[in-house]
Design a protein around this motif. Structure first.
Motif, PDB file in Angstrom:
ATOM      1  N   ALA B  36       0.863  -1.187   0.000  1.00  0.00           N
ATOM      2  CA  ALA B  36       0.000   0.000   0.000  1.00  0.00           C
ATOM      3  C   ALA B  36       0.890   1.225   0.000  1.00  0.00           C
ATOM      4  CB  ALA B  36      -0.911   0.003   1.223  1.00  0.00           C
ATOM      5  N   ALA B  37       0.491   2.231  -0.799  1.00  0.00           N
ATOM      6  CA  ALA B  37       1.346   3.416  -0.934  1.00  0.00           C
ATOM      7  C   ALA B  37       0.900   4.573  -0.057  1.00  0.00           C
ATOM      8  CB  ALA B  37       1.386   3.857  -2.401  1.00  0.00           C
ATOM      9  N   THR B  38      -0.326   4.514   0.445  1.00  0.00           N
ATOM     10  CA  THR B  38      -0.813   5.616   1.285  1.00  0.00           C
ATOM     11  C   THR B  38      -1.454   5.059   2.553  1.00  0.00           C
ATOM     12  OG1 THR B  38      -3.031   5.612   0.361  1.00  0.00           O
ATOM     13  CG2 THR B  38      -1.391   6.959  -0.771  1.00  0.00           C
ATOM     14  N   GLY B  39      -1.701   5.923   3.490  1.00  0.00           N
ATOM     15  CA  GLY B  39      -2.305   5.512   4.753  1.00  0.00           C
ATOM     16  C   GLY B  39      -3.727   4.991   4.561  1.00  0.00           C
ATOM     17  N   GLY B  59       6.517   8.141   7.495  1.00  0.00           N
ATOM     18  CA  GLY B  59       6.337   9.341   6.676  1.00  0.00           C
ATOM     19  C   GLY B  59       5.496   9.059   5.442  1.00  0.00           C
ATOM     20  N   LEU B  60       4.194   9.158   5.595  1.00  0.00           N
ATOM     21  CA  LEU B  60       3.307   8.890   4.466  1.00  0.00           C
ATOM     22  C   LEU B  60       2.730  10.203   3.951  1.00  0.00           C
ATOM     23  CD1 LEU B  60       1.436   5.741   5.788  1.00  0.00           C
ATOM     24  CD2 LEU B  60       3.177   5.840   4.020  1.00  0.00           C
ATOM     25  N   PRO B  61       2.372  10.244   2.659  1.00  0.00           N
ATOM     26  CA  PRO B  61       1.913  11.522   2.103  1.00  0.00           C
ATOM     27  C   PRO B  61       0.550  11.971   2.637  1.00  0.00           C
ATOM     28  CG  PRO B  61       1.773   9.769   0.468  1.00  0.00           C
ATOM     29  CD  PRO B  61       2.476   9.194   1.646  1.00  0.00           C
ATOM     30  N   ASP B  62      -0.373  11.052   2.851  1.00  0.00           N
ATOM     31  CA  ASP B  62      -1.728  11.489   3.223  1.00  0.00           C
ATOM     32  C   ASP B  62      -1.945  11.519   4.736  1.00  0.00           C
ATOM     33  OD1 ASP B  62      -1.503   8.747   3.261  1.00  0.00           O
ATOM     34  OD2 ASP B  62      -3.575   8.381   2.701  1.00  0.00           O
ATOM     35  N   LEU B  63      -1.706  10.386   5.389  1.00  0.00           N
ATOM     36  CA  LEU B  63      -1.941  10.312   6.831  1.00  0.00           C
ATOM     37  C   LEU B  63      -0.604  10.170   7.543  1.00  0.00           C
ATOM     38  CD1 LEU B  63      -4.900   7.810   7.310  1.00  0.00           C
ATOM     39  CD2 LEU B  63      -4.879  10.241   7.813  1.00  0.00           C
ATOM     40  N   ASN B  64      -0.492  10.772   8.687  1.00  0.00           N
ATOM     41  CA  ASN B  64       0.668  10.552   9.536  1.00  0.00           C
ATOM     42  C   ASN B  64       0.711   9.053   9.897  1.00  0.00           C
ATOM     43  OD1 ASN B  64       2.172  10.187  11.894  1.00  0.00           O
ATOM     44  ND2 ASN B  64       1.941  12.352  12.415  1.00  0.00           N
ATOM     45  N   GLY B  65       1.913   8.459   9.822  1.00  0.00           N
ATOM     46  CA  GLY B  65       2.035   7.031  10.115  1.00  0.00           C
ATOM     47  C   GLY B  65       1.461   6.666  11.472  1.00  0.00           C
ATOM     48  N   ARG B  66       1.624   7.597  12.430  1.00  0.00           N
ATOM     49  CA  ARG B  66       1.131   7.319  13.779  1.00  0.00           C
ATOM     50  C   ARG B  66      -0.392   7.266  13.807  1.00  0.00           C
ATOM     51  NH1 ARG B  66       2.838  11.440  17.954  1.00  0.00           N
ATOM     52  NH2 ARG B  66       4.467  12.010  16.481  1.00  0.00           N
ATOM     53  N   GLU B  67      -1.008   8.099  12.947  1.00  0.00           N
ATOM     54  CA  GLU B  67      -2.470   8.116  12.853  1.00  0.00           C
ATOM     55  C   GLU B  67      -2.962   6.797  12.259  1.00  0.00           C
ATOM     56  OE1 GLU B  67      -4.532  10.102  14.035  1.00  0.00           O
ATOM     57  OE2 GLU B  67      -6.370   9.417  13.042  1.00  0.00           O
ATOM     58  N   VAL B  68      -2.236   6.301  11.241  1.00  0.00           N
ATOM     59  CA  VAL B  68      -2.582   5.003  10.650  1.00  0.00           C
ATOM     60  C   VAL B  68      -2.533   3.932  11.738  1.00  0.00           C
ATOM     61  CG1 VAL B  68      -1.887   3.259   8.970  1.00  0.00           C
ATOM     62  CG2 VAL B  68      -1.659   5.690   8.408  1.00  0.00           C
ATOM     63  N   LEU B  69      -1.474   4.001  12.526  1.00  0.00           N
ATOM     64  CA  LEU B  69      -1.274   3.026  13.598  1.00  0.00           C
ATOM     65  C   LEU B  69      -2.435   3.078  14.592  1.00  0.00           C
ATOM     66  CD1 LEU B  69       0.874   1.045  14.402  1.00  0.00           C
ATOM     67  CD2 LEU B  69       2.089   2.867  15.584  1.00  0.00           C
ATOM     68  N   ASP B  91      10.144  10.221  18.058  1.00  0.00           N
ATOM     69  CA  ASP B  91       9.278   9.586  17.077  1.00  0.00           C
ATOM     70  C   ASP B  91       9.130   8.101  17.350  1.00  0.00           C
ATOM     71  OD1 ASP B  91       9.007  11.967  15.797  1.00  0.00           O
ATOM     72  OD2 ASP B  91      10.728  11.625  14.480  1.00  0.00           O
ATOM     73  N   LYS B  92      10.273   7.501  17.700  1.00  0.00           N
ATOM     74  CA  LYS B  92      10.239   6.058  17.945  1.00  0.00           C
ATOM     75  C   LYS B  92       9.374   5.758  19.160  1.00  0.00           C
ATOM     76  CE  LYS B  92      14.958   5.544  16.291  1.00  0.00           C
ATOM     77  NZ  LYS B  92      16.340   5.472  16.753  1.00  0.00           N
ATOM     78  N   ILE B  93       9.614   6.507  20.231  1.00  0.00           N
ATOM     79  CA  ILE B  93       8.860   6.257  21.460  1.00  0.00           C
ATOM     80  C   ILE B  93       7.375   6.503  21.229  1.00  0.00           C
ATOM     81  CG2 ILE B  93       8.494   7.057  23.822  1.00  0.00           C
ATOM     82  CD1 ILE B  93      11.514   7.556  23.953  1.00  0.00           C
ATOM     83  N   ALA B  94       7.082   7.588  20.483  1.00  0.00           N
ATOM     84  CA  ALA B  94       5.678   7.900  20.213  1.00  0.00           C
ATOM     85  C   ALA B  94       5.032   6.765  19.432  1.00  0.00           C
ATOM     86  CB  ALA B  94       5.577   9.206  19.433  1.00  0.00           C
ATOM     87  N   ALA B  95       5.762   6.206  18.447  1.00  0.00           N
ATOM     88  CA  ALA B  95       5.211   5.113  17.651  1.00  0.00           C
ATOM     89  C   ALA B  95       5.006   3.876  18.522  1.00  0.00           C
ATOM     90  CB  ALA B  95       6.145   4.804  16.485  1.00  0.00           C
ATOM     91  N   LEU B  96       5.961   3.615  19.394  1.00  0.00           N
ATOM     92  CA  LEU B  96       5.839   2.443  20.271  1.00  0.00           C
ATOM     93  C   LEU B  96       4.657   2.628  21.220  1.00  0.00           C
ATOM     94  CD1 LEU B  96       9.618   1.822  21.044  1.00  0.00           C
ATOM     95  CD2 LEU B  96       8.135   0.437  19.587  1.00  0.00           C
ATOM     96  N   ASP B  97       4.504   3.867  21.726  1.00  0.00           N
ATOM     97  CA  ASP B  97       3.369   4.149  22.606  1.00  0.00           C
ATOM     98  C   ASP B  97       2.051   4.000  21.869  1.00  0.00           C
ATOM     99  OD1 ASP B  97       4.745   4.538  24.880  1.00  0.00           O
ATOM    100  OD2 ASP B  97       4.809   6.735  24.758  1.00  0.00           O
ATOM    101  N   ALA B  98       2.067   4.345  20.572  1.00  0.00           N
ATOM    102  CA  ALA B  98       0.831   4.265  19.788  1.00  0.00           C
ATOM    103  C   ALA B  98       0.503   2.826  19.407  1.00  0.00           C
ATOM    104  CB  ALA B  98       0.949   5.132  18.541  1.00  0.00           C
TER     105      ALA B  98
END
Lengths: 508, 230
Positions: B36-39, B59-69, B91-98
């Motif tokens: 998939a190329a976008t969120g 780093g996705l063009p439409d949705l923030n990766g964290r939002e996808v998560l 960023d890493k910690i935020a992603a892990l928290d998400a």
């Protein structure tokens, strides 16, 4: 501040008040009354007494009253004292001559006195004006900044003219007048419109000018080289007026101010020019450097990829290694550029936490293993060293940059030493990175931690960002970096970080 | 242990070159790869193919990766390996928290990618409930709460054992300092990283071949720890 005396200025030929005329009449009356006690035969001396009284009067009163006293005295003398008494008749030729001479002398004396008084008045005015201008130029010269100069000038104008003053400077980019904060009244509505008219037409306007425009203030343009660079406004109380001399002085003030403002403009322009040239030089150096640093590993990758097909397994392994090394170098370069821009954008916020100094050292060494290959590395971290308060990632970058620096600026196989410890009775912790290389050249010593600094003699790898980032990251964590000579030869760089007791931090 | 069907993976990255390289590397390992190329596409694809794991670029063009998560986590517990370009720990910690299971910083090697992927996929596989975890010459018997090194029992304090057990249960995956502190010492212990450092030093001294250069109880720069089995 110089105390400026207000210029209280009568015009060059001051009109005499009724008090002076009354004073003259009174003087003649007293002289006449006093002379009545003298014997009749003294009437010639009485004439001289009148003359004396008139000359004395000259010291006190103006031309008109003196002339009046002269005429009154002549007639009183003739009527009362010259025989026959109480008659305007004159019997002898001698009496006639005396009377005529007396009359002419008193007229001439009156005229001369008036001239001398006017002259003195003029001199005083000229002196006041010179003093005021001197005070102003001195204040302008002493001021360190334009704002200071303007404050001084406006304050002086306020005092001199017992008025409120306002200054607006022209903003060339916006083609508009920007009021200066030192102004003692606001340029609003009609006043601003008049000031703007002055700015556009380069001509005095407002009260006391030929173009009054219904405004309360009088506005003069500050002109240099046929360009209006500002407008000076003076607002005197409605009942007061400005005399010709005061207007003159005001214009002189405006000229002085214009000079000051122009000087500041020129200074700022030359400063800008210098900065521009400097940044252009920096840009060029950066461009050369970045393109070299980026293109070299790219060239390596490209050439290696080309050779990969058809290479025997042994060569293939070597080529793949070359590509890996080039990628690491590129990655490091990009990382440094990003770090530098993070530092410059001011968004860098260290996340201080308790870290194991050994962990930081290991991470830094791990990341620079390839670049340090061939350099014997001695690591000293004391056993039982307590956790230190630091941003792990930033400190890791700091140590990695220092290690790379040591590896890149020393001959192959030069030993490198990395030490950590706590000193000052547990108040601060340090990391040192030392080598046995050539050390820092004196030329580069002073600017070691600046951006894009390279040892000029040696063209070595890197952009010269490494130490600038080191300093930035360490300072961001409340520490400092010191560079020096390693005893026994080589360079040594020490990073100091504060080492607070764990309890204090937990409570904070 | 043979798998009945290959693991299905969903790769989410806007760079076609990265997707192509990941596909090459993963198909060689017999994974079934979807892209998939976008969120937005990633979310619908995830709902459609029910992957066993997701590799998600932040780093996705439409949705923030964290939002996808975050949206993914609303209905799915699928293991997620996050790709980041920056080495900013926030960023890493935020992603892990998400809800991410682990992360990988670009540029990464194929070896790292496969190891991380195996570790995160293990979370949902029944075989992960192993009772004995081994690394180096160390053996952790989770049932008997016994740690042996080269066959001899190692004395650990309760806190040290808890820390080791937690890492062993998440072996191969990163655990953040906050996760450890929250799980082992409760929510109000999150400031006690100082103690955590000290316990880790003790553990390394007791279990690592060279405690000064730990190989198995690894530090993840600014983020947390990771127990590596080999």
């Amino acid at each position: 501040m110089s105390a400026a005396r207000p210029v209280s200025e009568p015009p060059p030929t001051p009109p005499s008040g009724w008090e002076e005329y009354a004073f003259s009449v009174l003087a003649i009356f007293i002289v006449t009354a006093a002379s009545l006690i003298l014997p009749d035969s003294y009437y010639l001396s009485v004439g001289l007494i009148y003359l004396l009284a008139i000359i004395l009067l000259c010291l006190r009163v103006g031309r008109g009253p003196v002339l009046l006293a002269g005429v009154l005295g002549a007639f009183a003398w003739e009527y009362i004292f010259i025989p026959p008494h109480f008659s305007f008749a004159i019997n002898s030729l001698q009496d006639g001559l005396l009377f005529g001479t007396y009359f002419v002398v008193s007229l001439v004396v009156g005229q001369l006195t008036a001239q001398i008084r006017a002259q003195a008045q003029n001199d005083r005015l000229r002196e006041q004006r010179a003093t005021a201008l001197l005070h102003l130029t001195r204040a302008l010269a002493e001021a360190k900044t334009l704002d200071e100069a303007i404050c001084a000038a406006l304050q002086q104008t306020d005092e001199l003219f017992s008025a409120q003053t306002s200054l607006a400077l022209v903003d060339e980019n916006r083609d508009a007048l920007i009021p200066h904060f030192a102004s003692s009244y606001l340029l609003e509505g009609k006043e601003h419109a008049t000031a703007d008219w002055v700015f556009r037409n380069q001509y005095n306007a407002g009260r006391f000018t030929h173009t009054p425009q219904n405004s309360a203030g009088c506005y003069l343009p500050l002109v240099r080289d046929h360009k209006t660079i500002g407008v000076l406004g003076v607002k005197v109380p409605p009942e007061a007026t400005l005399t010709v001399a005061q207007k003159d002085l005001l214009e002189a003030f405006a000229r002085q101010l214009a000079l000051s403002v122009e000087r500041e403009h020129l200074r700022a322009a030359s400063e800008r020019e210098k900065l521009l040239a400097e940044s252009e030089k920096l840009h060029r150096a950066l461009f050369d450097s970045v393109s070299h640093e980026l293109r070299t590993p790219l060239a390596v990758i490209n050439a290696s990829a080309d050779s990969l097909s058809g290479a025997d397994p042994n060569l293939r392994g070597q080529l793949i290694n070359e590509i890996r090394t080039a990628v690491r170098r590129l990655n490091r370069l990009v990382g440094n550029l990003l770090d530098q821009s993070r530092l410059e954008s001011g968004t860098l916020k260290p996340r201080l936490d308790w870290c194991d100094a050994g962990d930081i050292v290991n991470a830094a060494v791990e990341n620079t293993r390839d670049a340090l290959a061939g350099h014997p590395l001695a690591i000293t971290v004391p056993d039982g060293m307590p956790p230190v308060r630091a941003d792990f990632a930033l400190t890791e970058h700091v140590l990695a940059n220092l290690l790379l620096n040591a590896a890149n600026h020393t001959p192959p196989a030069t030993p490198v030493f990395l030490t950590a410890g706590i000193e000052l009775g547990g108040q601060r912790m340090y990391f040192t990175v030392a080598d046995r290389g050539p050390g820092f050249s004196p030329a580069v010593r002073g600017r070691l931690f600046k951006k894009f600094v390279q040892d000029d003699d040696t063209r070595t790898a890197g952009l010269g960002l490494g130490l600038s980032i080191v300093r930035g990251f360490v300072v961001a964590q409340g520490g400092e970096v010191v560079a020096g000579e390693n005893p026994g030869g080589g360079a040594i760089i020490t990073v100091y970080l504060p080492h607070p007791p764990p309890k204090a931090v937990a409570q904070a | 242990m043979t798998k009945s069907h290959p693991s299905r993976l969903l790769i989410v990255d806007d760079e076609v070159q990265i997707r192509r390289l990941l596909r090459l590397a993963l198909e060689e390992e017999n994974y079934e790869v979807h892209e998939a190329a976008t969120g937005q596409l990633a979310l619908s694809e995830a709902a459609g193919v029910h992957p066993d794991g997701v590799v998600l670029d932040l780093g996705l063009p439409d949705l923030n990766g964290r939002e996808v998560l975050r949206r993914l986590r609303e209905w799915s517990q699928v293991p997620v390996l996050v790709l980041t370009v920056r080495d900013g720990e926030e960023d890493k910690i935020a992603a892990l928290d998400a809800g991410a299971d682990d992360y990988l910083t670009k540029p990464f090697s194929r070896r790292e990618l496969l190891a991380r992927l195996r570790a995160v996929l293990r979370r949902t596989q029944p075989s992960s409930e192993e009772i004995i975890v081994r690394f180096s010459d160390v053996e952790i018997d989770l049932a008997a709460r016994i740690v042996r090194r080269a066959g001899a029992e190692v004395k650990l304090t309760a806190r040290e054992y808890d820390l080791l057990r937690y890492l062993a249960q998440h072996r191969g995956r990163v655990v953040t300092h906050q996760q450890i502190l929250r799980e082992l010492w409760g929510a109000n212990a999150e400031d006690s990283t100082h103690y955590l450092r000290v316990y880790m030093t003790h553990l390394r001294q007791k279990l690592e071949p060279d405690p000064r250069a730990p190989k198995f109880l690894q530090t993840e720069s600014g983020v947390g720890y990771r127990l590596v089995e080999s």
